[in-house]
Each structure stands twice: as C-alpha cells, then as structure tokens.
Design a protein around this motif. Structure first.
Motif, short mmCIF file in Angstrom:
data_model
loop_
_atom_site.label_atom_id
_atom_site.label_comp_id
_atom_site.label_asym_id
_atom_site.label_seq_id
_atom_site.Cartn_x
_atom_site.Cartn_y
_atom_site.Cartn_z
N TYR A 81 0.72 -22.55 -10.89
CA TYR A 81 1.07 -21.66 -10.09
C TYR A 81 2.23 -20.76 -10.77
CZ TYR A 81 -1.06 -24.83 -6.73
OH TYR A 81 -1.95 -25.78 -6.42
N GLN A 82 2.08 -19.39 -10.40
CA GLN A 82 2.84 -18.31 -10.74
C GLN A 82 4.30 -18.50 -10.52
OE1 GLN A 82 1.62 -15.34 -12.46
NE2 GLN A 82 3.69 -15.10 -12.89
N ALA A 83 5.13 -18.52 -11.60
CA ALA A 83 6.51 -18.50 -11.52
C ALA A 83 7.00 -17.07 -10.99
CB ALA A 83 7.28 -18.78 -12.90
N VAL A 84 8.21 -17.10 -10.26
CA VAL A 84 8.58 -15.99 -9.99
C VAL A 84 10.23 -15.77 -10.42
CG1 VAL A 84 9.45 -14.38 -7.90
CG2 VAL A 84 7.26 -15.94 -7.92
N GLU A 85 10.64 -14.57 -10.88
CA GLU A 85 12.12 -14.48 -11.17
C GLU A 85 12.82 -13.59 -10.42
OE1 GLU A 85 12.68 -13.72 -15.63
OE2 GLU A 85 11.59 -15.47 -16.04
N ARG A 109 16.70 -27.06 -4.82
CA ARG A 109 16.30 -27.64 -6.02
C ARG A 109 15.07 -27.92 -6.53
NH1 ARG A 109 21.26 -29.80 -8.31
NH2 ARG A 109 22.97 -30.00 -6.99
N ALA A 110 14.21 -28.01 -5.50
CA ALA A 110 12.63 -28.29 -5.76
C ALA A 110 12.06 -27.05 -6.26
CB ALA A 110 12.22 -28.54 -4.67
N LEU A 111 12.67 -25.90 -6.22
CA LEU A 111 11.95 -24.71 -6.49
C LEU A 111 12.61 -24.03 -7.87
CD1 LEU A 111 10.78 -23.07 -3.31
CD2 LEU A 111 9.32 -23.94 -5.13
N ILE A 112 13.84 -24.12 -7.75
CA ILE A 112 14.60 -23.46 -8.95
C ILE A 112 14.58 -24.19 -10.29
CG2 ILE A 112 17.18 -22.39 -9.68
CD1 ILE A 112 17.68 -22.13 -6.69
N GLU A 113 13.99 -23.57 -11.31
CA GLU A 113 13.75 -24.02 -12.55
C GLU A 113 14.58 -23.95 -13.74
OE1 GLU A 113 9.66 -24.48 -15.18
OE2 GLU A 113 10.84 -22.54 -15.30
N LYS A 147 1.70 -24.56 -4.53
CA LYS A 147 1.26 -23.70 -3.91
C LYS A 147 1.77 -22.26 -4.48
CE LYS A 147 3.19 -22.86 0.32
NZ LYS A 147 3.00 -22.35 1.84
N THR A 148 0.97 -21.11 -4.43
CA THR A 148 1.96 -19.94 -4.79
C THR A 148 2.65 -19.52 -3.78
OG1 THR A 148 -0.11 -19.35 -6.30
CG2 THR A 148 1.41 -17.54 -5.52
N LEU A 149 3.81 -18.83 -4.30
CA LEU A 149 4.75 -18.40 -3.09
C LEU A 149 4.64 -17.25 -2.56
CD1 LEU A 149 8.11 -19.45 -4.77
CD2 LEU A 149 7.06 -20.76 -3.04
N THR A 150 4.51 -16.97 -1.17
CA THR A 150 4.41 -15.58 -0.54
C THR A 150 5.64 -14.78 -0.55
OG1 THR A 150 5.04 -16.26 1.55
CG2 THR A 150 2.75 -16.59 0.70
N ASP A 151 5.58 -13.65 -0.62
CA ASP A 151 6.95 -12.68 -0.54
C ASP A 151 7.85 -13.31 0.51
OD1 ASP A 151 5.90 -11.07 -2.62
OD2 ASP A 151 5.12 -9.50 -1.22
N ILE A 210 9.70 -16.35 -0.57
CA ILE A 210 10.60 -15.99 -1.77
C ILE A 210 11.97 -15.26 -1.22
CG2 ILE A 210 10.91 -14.33 -3.78
CD1 ILE A 210 7.86 -14.38 -4.25
N ASP A 211 11.63 -14.45 -0.07
CA ASP A 211 12.88 -13.74 0.69
C ASP A 211 13.65 -14.96 1.06
OD1 ASP A 211 12.01 -11.22 -0.29
OD2 ASP A 211 10.99 -11.07 1.69
N VAL A 212 13.18 -15.98 1.68
CA VAL A 212 13.77 -17.13 2.38
C VAL A 212 14.45 -17.61 1.32
CG1 VAL A 212 13.60 -19.23 3.68
CG2 VAL A 212 12.29 -17.43 4.28
N VAL A 213 14.08 -18.06 0.09
CA VAL A 213 14.90 -18.59 -0.87
C VAL A 213 15.98 -17.76 -1.30
CG1 VAL A 213 14.86 -19.79 -3.39
CG2 VAL A 213 12.91 -20.12 -1.57
N ALA A 214 15.75 -16.57 -1.64
CA ALA A 214 16.91 -15.59 -1.97
C ALA A 214 17.99 -15.52 -1.11
CB ALA A 214 16.26 -14.23 -2.03
N GLN A 215 17.84 -15.30 0.18
CA GLN A 215 18.64 -15.38 1.34
C GLN A 215 19.49 -16.65 1.13
OE1 GLN A 215 16.96 -14.71 5.05
NE2 GLN A 215 15.95 -12.54 4.34
N LYS A 216 18.83 -17.74 1.14
CA LYS A 216 19.71 -19.07 1.03
C LYS A 216 20.47 -19.08 -0.14
CE LYS A 216 18.53 -24.09 1.50
NZ LYS A 216 17.42 -25.28 1.25
N ILE A 217 19.87 -18.50 -1.36
CA ILE A 217 20.74 -18.54 -2.72
C ILE A 217 22.16 -17.83 -2.38
CG2 ILE A 217 20.93 -17.39 -4.88
CD1 ILE A 217 17.86 -18.34 -5.18
#
Length: 796
Positions: free
Chosen positions: A704-708, A733-737, A768-772, A775-782
């Motif tokens: 699956y596509q990685a996202v930066e 931790r499960a998503l951040i490589e 699975k591939t992440l949706t926008d 991704i926004d949810v993970v960014a807010q959590k960070i």
C-alpha cells in the motif's frame, strides 16, 4: 625436500618417469609440490654460435662478437671474455633475460661507444659453476637456438616434496626411495654401508658432559680423524646434485656433509682438526657463550642449548650449524668428522630461540635414525677418502644408541574399523614388512617399528601406514549419519549478533581491524584506564603494557599509522574486548567504529567532515541490525570524557548504557596526531536487550502507498529534538514508520527563547490505503500528542 630423478634412481630400481613417481608419492601421503627441470632457471638462455669475434674499436680487452642465435638475424654483442673466438658455441642471453647470479634483467647497452644486444655467459653467471675466467664453450654438436639447459645436460627432473613434521624418515632421497619401493614402484637397490678400517688410534678424545637430567640432549656421539687430506672441488656428480636442489657446492669437505644429509637424512659435521684445541665434547652451553656460525652471524647461547666444544670454546650449535672458526678451507690437511644423535625437542627449541634454520635442524627436529649414527660416519669417511685421500683413524664413540624398540599389539581387524578398508591379513603383513616393520605372532600381531620410524606409537599409526600404501583411492566414500537432513545451528546468540553487526558496518563502508587488547598505559589513561588493576606484569612489548578500557585507542592508533602513510579519509571498526578491570568477568564485548576526515566519498552525496550525526547514524544502523528493529531507547546529551562535551550523546535504558557516540575530544585527537575531524561510537553488545519476538520476522514490503507529512513545531529552546521525535512516534505506532528531523530554526519570526523544529513523518499502512480523512485524523493526533508532551504549537 628436493631431489633429482637420476639421484632417486641411484637408490630405486624403476622405469617410472617423473610424472608417475610424483603421482605415487602424493598417493602414499608424500605431497609433491612441484616437478621441474634442473635447468628451469635457464629456460630463457639459448645456444649461440659466434660468427665472428673481432677486437673492439675502442677497447683493447673487449671483443665485438656477431652471434647467431637461431632466429636468422645475427646480433652484435660486446664481450670481455678472453676465450671468446670465432666458431665457438656458447650460452646466449637475450635482452630481457634475468641473470641468475645477479637477479638483474639484461638490457640493451652501449659499451665504449658500441651497442651490445645480448650477453655470452660464464658458468658463475648462470650459477652452475664457479668458473668466471671465461664464457662457457659448448660442444660442437650443440644445436644453435636450442635451450641451453639441454646443451648443458641440465634436463633432469627435480621433484619437490612437502614433508610433514612426523615423517623425518623421508627427509632423504634414500627414505623417499624406501617408501616408493614399499608401494610397489620399483625395488630398493642401495647396498649397506661398509665399515672403513681405522689405521691408527683417534688422537681426539670425545666425551658427553651432561647431568643426569640433561643427558638426553645428546645420548650418542661418534667421531674420527682423517689425516693427510687434500681439499678441493667435489666430484662433478656431487656438484650437479647439489646444484639441482638449490645448494651451492663449496668444497669436497663441505659438500660431503650436505650430500649425506640429503641422500641419507644423516646430518654430520666436518671440522678442521688442527683448529680444535684439545679434545672434543658434547655439553650444554653456558649462559652468554657466543659462536660465530657458518652463516656469518654471531649467536648468544644459553644453558638449555646443546653444543659441541673443544677444551676452550664452542665450535658447533649441536644439530643445527657449525662454527666458522673450525670450518674447513682449501688448506685443511686433517679433519675431525662428528656424527651424533640429538634430542629433537631441544633442537627445535634452540632453533626457535636463535631464529636459525638449517638443513640439519630440519632433519634432527623431525627425528633421524638413531641406528645410522656410526653408519653415516663410515659413509662420510668413504667419500672423503675417495675425493680427498688421507688416512682414517679408528672411530671413537661416547654414549649409546637411545632405546627405540617397542612392540605394538595390532589386530588386522583394526584396519577395517578405523580405515574402512577390508585388507587381507597377509597383505597387511606384507605392507608392514616392506616398510621395514618386524611383524610377529598371529592375532593379535606383534609389530616392531623400524629405528627410522619414531613417529609410530600405536595401532592407529599402523592403520595409517597400511591404508596409504594399499591406496587411499580404495577407501569408500560413506555419507555421515545425522538425525536431520540439515545440520543444527552451532552459533550462539552472541556470535550471531556479532556477525550481524560486522555485516552492517561493512555494508556502510567500514573496514575491519584486528588488534591487540594491550595498549600503552598513557593511551589507556586517556580513556578511563591505566590503573594498576589493568596493568600487565609481563607485557609482550614495553609499549603494550595495559589492558585497554576502550577499543577506540586501538582504532585511533591504526588511523594514525594509515594517515602517516598518506591515507587521509578512513572508516574503521573493530569488534573485541574492552576491560573494566583486570579480574575474571571484567571484560565486555564492544563494537566500535571510527570516522576520520571526510569519511566515505560518494558521487551521489557531497562529502563533509566526520561529525556527531555521522556517528549517531552509524550507531543506530548497527543497533537496528543487532536488534532486528529500530532502537527506541532515549538518547541523552553528553558521553564519556574522551568525547567532545557538546557534540556527543549516550543511549541508555535506565542505568544501563547501551552505546555512546560523538566527535572525539581535541586532546584525544592531539594525542594521536590527528589534524582532521574524527567521530566515533561504541556499542556494548552484551548490554543490548534480546529481541522480544522469538517468531519469524517478515521483511516483505507493504503493497500500500506510503504517505509523508511535514510538521513544524514551535517549542521552548530547551526542548530536544529527541523529545519531539519520541512524542510523534508514540501518536500512532502501527502506522508511523519513521520520523526524521530536517530543520531547526531560531530567529526572525520566532519568539525569543523558542525555536522551530520541523520533522518529516512517514505513514506506512499495511492493511489498506489511507484516505485523506484518515490521514488528517492521524495528523491531528500527532499535533495533540506533541503539544501535550512538550508544550509545542504548530507553526503557522
């Protein structure tokens, strides 16, 4: 052990050629290293015909020769030999040929204004004789252009055999012939040595002066005087044999000992009897005694070394080398021949102490035949009388032949059990008998080894003798039985980890070093050592007197040595022991690396001086390789005192230090004369935690596509990048490589006392591939987790 084919056939009646003999020798366990012609060193020399020899126009003693070398175009040669004349045939060397006597390559030259395009050679220049008064003149039937070795008769094959330390019986041509005869390749034809009757009592008395504890140094000593000899060159056949095996003939009285040593494996020595003062004795040397040996060097002896001496001084390092003071020369008229049996262990120890190799030592330390001491003396006497004349005295003997007879109980079935060969009993008896063993009894057999086989101690040795003569090619190939098809692993976890670390460092461009664990005390003090507990009482060298507290002094010493030789950029590593104290258990296994200068140059990256970040990257890469996953232990600023205080760090789990890294302290660089930057790391392998998962690790990449995503946080200036990175990783931790710091900024637009720290976060989904939206949810959590952990705000 070298010998010529014709020399061997003086002892062995066989029609076999050099190739067949070499194959048989290898087959019976005497490995042949090479087979070559005696004239191999003359392979570039040819027969030349002197078409004309005229006076040199510019020199009275030189001649200008025109030489036909068989190529159709005669060449011009300037020659200074008085016997050069028109119509003669000689040995010609073309330009580019290596002259044996000098080792120099012959070049086209100009002599007294005339060009010379080759050379007509003398016997001395070819190392085949001492004649240098003129050039070699070949027979009229020599063919122009053919190899000179053929015209000189140097076509005999020379065989070189590698003798193992237990086969002292094969350090002679006679011993080789004896083994070949036992293997069925011919018949031994050497007649027994006939005694030479003495004409008068020996004027030299001999004695063995040893204590009961040291009498084994030389249990048997025999000698005799031959008076009225006339020294000169040895016979041509002797000189040819010695030259064929690489020895330089000297004179008859010297060549006789060399010949018998190689022909019969019996070293002995011939003294000029008129140079011996008083009687002769074998004894132990006195500490500090000196001898000028025949190799021109002076040796200092000690009380463990056996010597042959007269009433005044030492004349022979027993069983190794004679002295120059009593050596024979052209004016020698009376000689004393010495033959003795020396302890092999003492001979080997003496040779190692003195760093002295000789043909005699080679044979004595492997073991010579104790029964052939007097026989060798008789043979030497016969040769001297035949070559030099004279009148022999009676033989005098001190001591006795050391006991060597021993009976071995041997069952023929042992050959099958140990060797895997079913050899009939009568064949076993015949093989052992042909090898010189005495075989008695029925079952078990009573086998007595011959006097020349001191290496035979038990039934296993007898099996080896039978198998090698019967034929190793008959030993069946049998697979090893093992319970599983695949061999069980034998490496310990620590060894596996060291292997992973070694490979990781090599992959990063580091070169491995291996060094002593001892260093100078001054260096040890720079790295937290140098105390009495780690000081050596008996160092191997004055400057290696302390146990090293760190591997870095060894790496720095290697770097200093390489830089002194012109290598400015280095990447070195070592895996080895460092010592916390001098007690058992006080050492630990460390992997240390050092970058000096620009480090590894690459066309894909710009080079830069080695710094803290290089060392940190190296350290983390190694830790990841050793642990199988990225290292999450926190990094703290500062390290040991030998690192730069503001440019170093330590990786620790609680009080346990796992690793440290950084640029090296300026005083350390100055100590090792390093004028370029240097960074290093140390990883304590035994302190690393074991991998938590014992199961299999999958290294398959995610489909699956990685996202930066990049985040720039404004934080207090005292907050470290490590705190930001750790907070980001903990958000998901499960998503951040990976999390990478790529910018730190203080200045315009940023409040005073704060800084902007930017990180790149890589998200790698595996299901699975992440949706926008995801991704926004993970960014807010960070952002929320970093704000809570460090008080940071997202830079707008």
């Amino acid at each position: 052990m070298k010998f010529s084919l014709s020399w061997l056939k003086d002892h062995l009646d066989t029609d076999a050629g050099a190739a067949a003999i070499a194959d048989k020798l290898t087959g019976i366990g005497l490995e042949v290293e090479s087979v070559e012609d005696a004239g191999a060193q003359l392979k570039d020399f040819v027969v030349g015909y002197v078409v004309s020899a005229e006076k040199h126009p510019n020199a009275d003693k030189l001649k200008l020769c025109v030489v036909d070398t068989g190529t159709g175009s005669p060449v011009q040669v300037v020659c200074g030999a008085p016997n050069a004349h028109t119509g003669m045939k000689g040995v010609f060397a073309r330009p580019g040929t290596v002259i044996p006597a000098s080792g120099e390559v012959l070049k086209i030259g100009t002599i007294r204004g005339v060009e010379s395009r080759g050379m007509l050679c003398s016997g001395r220049e070819l190392l085949i004789s001492d004649d240098h008064d003129g050039i070699i003149e070949l027979a009229d039937d020599a063919k122009v252009g053919e190899p000179a070795s053929k015209a000189l008769g140097l076509t005999d094959a020379v065989i070189d055999v590698a003798i193992t330390p237990n086969r002292g019986d094969c350090t002679s041509v006679y011993g080789i012939a004896r083994d070949l005869a036992a293997a069925g390749l011919g018949k031994l034809k050497t007649p027994p040595v006939k005694p030479v009757a003495g004409k008068f009592p020996c004027p030299k008395k001999i004695a063995l002066n040893f204590t009961p504890e040291s009498k084994s140094a030389c249990p048997l000593f025999a000698g005799r005087v031959v008076r009225g000899v006339k020294n000169g060159p040895s016979p041509k056949w002797v000189r040819d044999r010695l030259k064929a095996i690489g020895l330089r003939p000297i004179s008859a009285l010297v060549d006789v000992s060399n010949l018998i040593a190689h022909d019969r494996g019996r070293p002995l020595h011939v003294y000029d009897a008129d140079k011996l003062r008083g009687n002769v004795q074998a004894r132990l040397a006195k500490d500090g005694e000196r001898i000028l040996a025949l190799d021109g060097k002076t040796y200092i002896l000690d009380s463990e070394m056996c010597v042959i001496a007269d009433d005044v001084s030492v004349h022979d390092i027993g069983g190794i080398m004679g002295g120059e003071e009593s050596g024979c020369c052209e004016t020698t008229a009376n000689v004393f021949i010495e033959a003795a049996y020396f302890d092999p262990v003492r001979i080997a120890a003496t040779g190692r102490k003195l760093q002295l190799q000789s043909d005699a030592r080679y044979r004595f330390e492997r073991g010579v035949d104790p029964e052939f001491v007097v026989g060798g003396l008789e043979l030497a006497t016969r040769f001297i009388l035949d070559w030099c004349g004279g009148e022999p005295s009676e033989i005098v003997v001190a001591g006795a032949i050391p006991p060597w007879r021993r009976a071995i109980r041997f069952s023929p079935a042992t050959v099958k059990r140990l060797g895997g060969l079913d050899v009939p009993r009568d064949k076993i008896v015949r093989i052992l008998t042909n090898l010189g063993f005495t075989v008695e009894g029925a079952n078990p057999l009573q086998v007595i080894p011959p006097s020349w086989r001191g290496d035979i101690d038990g039934p296993a040795d007898l099996v080896e003798e039978v198998v090698r003569i019967f034929g190793l090619e008959h030993v069946p190939s049998v697979p090893m039985s093992r319970p599983h098809a695949i061999a069980r692993p034998v490496l310990t976890p620590a060894q596996k980890r060291a292997r992973l670390v070694r490979r990781a460092l090599a992959a990063r461009g580091f070169n491995e070093t291996i060094s002593f664990t001892f260093i100078p005390r001054a260096d040890a003090q720079l790295f937290g050592g140098g105390d009495d507990a780690r000081q050596l009482e008996n160092p191997i060298a004055a400057d290696l007197d302390a146990l090293r507290p760190s591997l870095l002094p060894s790496l720095l010493a290697a770097a200093e040595c390489n830089i002194a030789r012109g290598t400015s950029d280095l990447m070195l590593f070592e895996i080895g022991a460092a010592f916390d104290n001098g007690m058992p258990g006080g050492q630990q296994t460390v992997a240390a690396g050092l970058r000096v200068g620009q480090g590894l140059r690459s066309w894909t990256k710009s080079s830069h001086p080695a710094d803290t970040f290089d060392a940190k990257a190296d350290m983390l890469a190694v830790l990841e390789a050793a642990a199988g996953s990225p290292m999450t232990a926190p990094v703290k600023a500062g390290a040991a005192p030998w690192y730069h205080p503001g440019r170093s760090g330590t990786l620790a789990l609680g009080p346990k230090v796992l690793a440290r890294f950084g640029e090296l302290h300026p005083k350390v660089l100055a100590r090792f004369a390093l004028k370029v930057p240097a960074s290093a790391f140390e990883i304590f392998l035994e302190a690393l935690p074991e991998p938590k998962s014992k199961g299999k690790t999958s290294f398959a990449p995610s489909p699956y596509q990685a996202v930066e995503r990049d985040f720039a946080f404004v934080v207090e200036a005292k907050v470290t990048a490590e705190e930001i990175v750790r907070a980001v990783k903990s958000a998901e931790r499960a998503l951040i490589e990976s999390v990478t710091v790529f910018d730190v900024y203080e200045g315009k637009g940023i409040p005073e006392g704060k800084k902007s720290l930017a990180v790149a976060v890589r998200l790698q989904p595996r299901e699975k591939t992440l949706t926008d939206a995801e991704i926004d949810v993970v960014a807010q959590k960070i952002v929320a987790v970093v704000a809570k952990a460090t008080g940071a705000t997202l830079r707008s």
